[in-house]
Write a protein that holds these residues in place. Sequence first.
Motif, PDB file in Angstrom:
ATOM      1  N   UNK A 263      41.300  88.144 110.477  1.00  0.00           N
ATOM      2  CA  UNK A 263      41.629  87.891 111.884  1.00  0.00           C
ATOM      3  C   UNK A 263      41.110  86.533 112.324  1.00  0.00           C
ATOM      4  N   UNK A 264      39.856  86.232 112.021  1.00  0.00           N
ATOM      5  CA  UNK A 264      39.254  84.976 112.457  1.00  0.00           C
ATOM      6  C   UNK A 264      39.916  83.772 111.773  1.00  0.00           C
ATOM      7  N   UNK A 265      40.302  83.948 110.522  1.00  0.00           N
ATOM      8  CA  UNK A 265      41.007  82.884 109.811  1.00  0.00           C
ATOM      9  C   UNK A 265      42.364  82.606 110.472  1.00  0.00           C
ATOM     10  N   UNK A 266      43.060  83.667 110.843  1.00  0.00           N
ATOM     11  CA  UNK A 266      44.364  83.515 111.492  1.00  0.00           C
ATOM     12  C   UNK A 266      44.217  82.911 112.893  1.00  0.00           C
ATOM     13  N   UNK A 267      43.157  83.287 113.604  1.00  0.00           N
ATOM     14  CA  UNK A 267      42.904  82.734 114.942  1.00  0.00           C
ATOM     15  C   UNK A 267      42.710  81.223 114.847  1.00  0.00           C
ATOM     16  N   UNK A 268      41.935  80.812 113.862  1.00  0.00           N
ATOM     17  CA  UNK A 268      41.677  79.389 113.673  1.00  0.00           C
ATOM     18  C   UNK A 268      42.959  78.644 113.302  1.00  0.00           C
ATOM     19  N   UNK A 269      43.754  79.206 112.409  1.00  0.00           N
ATOM     20  CA  UNK A 269      44.996  78.565 111.975  1.00  0.00           C
ATOM     21  C   UNK A 269      46.017  78.477 113.109  1.00  0.00           C
ATOM     22  N   UNK A 270      46.066  79.515 113.958  1.00  0.00           N
ATOM     23  CA  UNK A 270      47.032  79.546 115.055  1.00  0.00           C
ATOM     24  C   UNK A 270      46.515  78.832 116.297  1.00  0.00           C
ATOM     25  N   UNK A 271      45.247  78.407 116.259  1.00  0.00           N
ATOM     26  CA  UNK A 271      44.616  77.719 117.391  1.00  0.00           C
ATOM     27  C   UNK A 271      44.723  78.543 118.679  1.00  0.00           C
ATOM     28  N   UNK A 272      44.373  79.814 118.563  1.00  0.00           N
ATOM     29  CA  UNK A 272      44.388  80.713 119.720  1.00  0.00           C
ATOM     30  C   UNK A 272      43.210  80.350 120.622  1.00  0.00           C
ATOM     31  N   UNK A 273      43.460  80.125 121.914  1.00  0.00           N
ATOM     32  CA  UNK A 273      42.378  79.709 122.811  1.00  0.00           C
ATOM     33  C   UNK A 273      41.458  80.869 123.184  1.00  0.00           C
ATOM     34  N   UNK A 274      40.203  80.526 123.470  1.00  0.00           N
ATOM     35  CA  UNK A 274      39.264  81.518 124.007  1.00  0.00           C
ATOM     36  C   UNK A 274      38.601  80.929 125.220  1.00  0.00           C
ATOM     37  N   UNK A 275      38.533  81.626 126.322  1.00  0.00           N
ATOM     38  CA  UNK A 275      39.036  82.981 126.547  1.00  0.00           C
ATOM     39  C   UNK A 275      40.559  83.011 126.571  1.00  0.00           C
ATOM     40  N   UNK A 276      41.076  84.168 126.224  1.00  0.00           N
ATOM     41  CA  UNK A 276      42.526  84.333 126.191  1.00  0.00           C
ATOM     42  C   UNK A 276      43.089  84.209 127.605  1.00  0.00           C
TER      43      UNK A 276
ATOM     44  N   UNK B 192      49.268  85.590 115.918  1.00  0.00           N
ATOM     45  CA  UNK B 192      48.572  85.614 114.635  1.00  0.00           C
ATOM     46  C   UNK B 192      49.453  86.015 113.458  1.00  0.00           C
ATOM     47  N   UNK B 193      50.358  86.944 113.687  1.00  0.00           N
ATOM     48  CA  UNK B 193      51.121  87.519 112.575  1.00  0.00           C
ATOM     49  C   UNK B 193      52.615  87.213 112.634  1.00  0.00           C
TER      50      UNK B 193
END
Length: 133
Positions: A35-48, A61-62
């Motif tokens: 999950x964390x690898x995919x978050x980093x690759x997709x550049x998902x912002x935090x906070x959402x 992510x998927x």
Amino acid sequence: MRKIKEVLRLRFEPGLGQRAIARACSIGQSTVHEYLKRVEAAKVPWPLPESWDQERVERALFGEHRFTEQFPERVRPDFPALHAQLQQHRHLTLQLAWEEYRQVHPEGYGYSRFRELYGRWRKKQDVVLSLCL
């Protein structure tokens, strides 16, 4: 159900490690890592962003693939006919029956799943007691 949002919250708010996140969410450490690898690759912002629900996060992510698309419906064997054949031919084994099934349906069930399904079917059959006079 995936626990992606909870994994992200635990990672970015209290800053927990992967092992602690896995324990807190009752999932495998390899899942947290993925999950964390995919978050980093997709550049998902935090906070959402507020508009991001669970489905939106999963799409980011998927992609658009659904679980059911990855595992197509397999052809179920005809267990009543198979059982009759096993009763008639004493040298026919479940292994041989499965091999014939896979020749006809190459994308069919593996041997262990085939055996499991046949066993479940057998347990559901009525027991018949025949009396010899």
